[in-house]
Design a protein around this motif. Structure first.
Motif, PDB file in Angstrom:
ATOM      1  N   TRP A  97      15.318   5.672  -3.643  1.00  0.00           N
ATOM      2  CA  TRP A  97      15.220   6.581  -4.780  1.00  0.00           C
ATOM      3  C   TRP A  97      16.005   7.859  -4.515  1.00  0.00           C
ATOM      4  O   TRP A  97      16.489   8.100  -3.410  1.00  0.00           O
ATOM      5  N   VAL A  98      16.110   8.679  -5.547  1.00  0.00           N
ATOM      6  CA  VAL A  98      16.875   9.923  -5.468  1.00  0.00           C
ATOM      7  C   VAL A  98      16.222  10.850  -4.444  1.00  0.00           C
ATOM      8  O   VAL A  98      14.983  10.950  -4.365  1.00  0.00           O
ATOM      9  N   TYR A 123      16.872   4.396  -8.052  1.00  0.00           N
ATOM     10  CA  TYR A 123      18.209   4.125  -8.567  1.00  0.00           C
ATOM     11  C   TYR A 123      18.190   2.882  -9.463  1.00  0.00           C
ATOM     12  O   TYR A 123      18.876   2.842 -10.486  1.00  0.00           O
ATOM     13  N   THR A 148      19.207   5.512 -12.258  1.00  0.00           N
ATOM     14  CA  THR A 148      20.022   6.658 -11.866  1.00  0.00           C
ATOM     15  C   THR A 148      21.404   6.168 -11.453  1.00  0.00           C
ATOM     16  O   THR A 148      21.538   5.468 -10.451  1.00  0.00           O
TER      17      THR A 148
END
Length: 239
Positions: A97-98, A123, A148
């Motif tokens: 993930w971010v 993401y 994302t």
């Protein structure tokens, strides 16, 4: 005599100090939580992803935090003291993930056992996942949804194991998984694993005598170790 008196005094100090240390109460409650995106649980490899848990008031250093491991279903827990305040902090490049910002730190005030949600922004998501087993042929599929932009997909895999804890590391080994590259966002990926070559016994690289195996799909992003997974599916196979 002075030396003997000094030694006795020193022993008494050590004894009282040890007693004080022993009288510290052990953690009396589990802080429990789960990793979520818009309320949806995020599945990862079991115990690969960690958070840092701090108790404010202590100087933040390498020795004043606890590493909290995330289970494959996105849940986590740690022994704490009820009624105190804690901070859960994510770290960069740990998770599919971010990366977090300072605003992503979770402060838990006066904790009394409630479930804490750790929000993340992945993401990719693996949507509409299905899996079944026809005889000994395991088939699974999922849709790759980009959340994302900016990260390429290295591979998508189907992993089959003896137990509910199954992933790209914990599986039946050679012949017990299937992976594909060149996957794009928006694509539905279908994969198969043929278990016809496996015997039934108690070894790790064999089928269990229960007649059930577990399977789930996972996606790896280029440059990020941690994968995102579907939930595990319990499937019956034929002898």
């Amino acid at each position: 005599m002075k030396k003997i008196y000094y030694l006795l005094s020193l022993l008494l100090v050590v004894c009282f100090t040890s007693c004080e240390l022993d009288n510290y109460e052990a953690p009396n409650i589990n802080l429990v939580g789960k990793v979520v995106y818009n309320g949806r649980s995020i599945y990862v490899r079991n115990n690969q992803v960690t958070f840092r848990l701090y108790e404010p008031g202590w100087e933040l250093s390498s020795s004043t935090y606890m590493n909290v491991q995330v289970a494959q279903d996105g849940t986590f827990s740690a022994g704490v003291y009820g009624g105190k305040t804690y901070k859960l902090i994510r770290q960069n490049n740990l998770g599919p993930w971010v990366n977090p910002t300072v605003n992503d730190t979770i402060t838990v005030n006066n904790y009394h056992g409630e479930v804490i949600e750790m929000p993340v922004t992945p993401y990719y998501l693996l949507d509409d996942a299905t899996a079944d087993c026809n005889g000994r042929l395991v088939t699974a599929s999922c849709k790759i949804t980009e959340v994302t932009p900016g990260q390429s997909i290295e591979k998508v895999g189907l992993y089959v194991g003896r137990n509910i804890i199954v992933d790209d590391i914990r599986n039946l080994g050679a012949g017990g998984y299937s992976e594909v590259t060149g996957v794009q966002a928006g694509q539905t990926v279908s994969l198969q694993v043929d278990l016809s070559g496996f015997s039934i016994n108690s070894t790790n690289a064999s089928l269990p005598q229960t007649g059930f195996i577990y399977a789930r799909m996972g996606l790896k992003i280029s440059g990020i170790d941690a994968m995102i997974f579907t939930e595990p599916f319990k499937l019956a196979f034929s002898e």
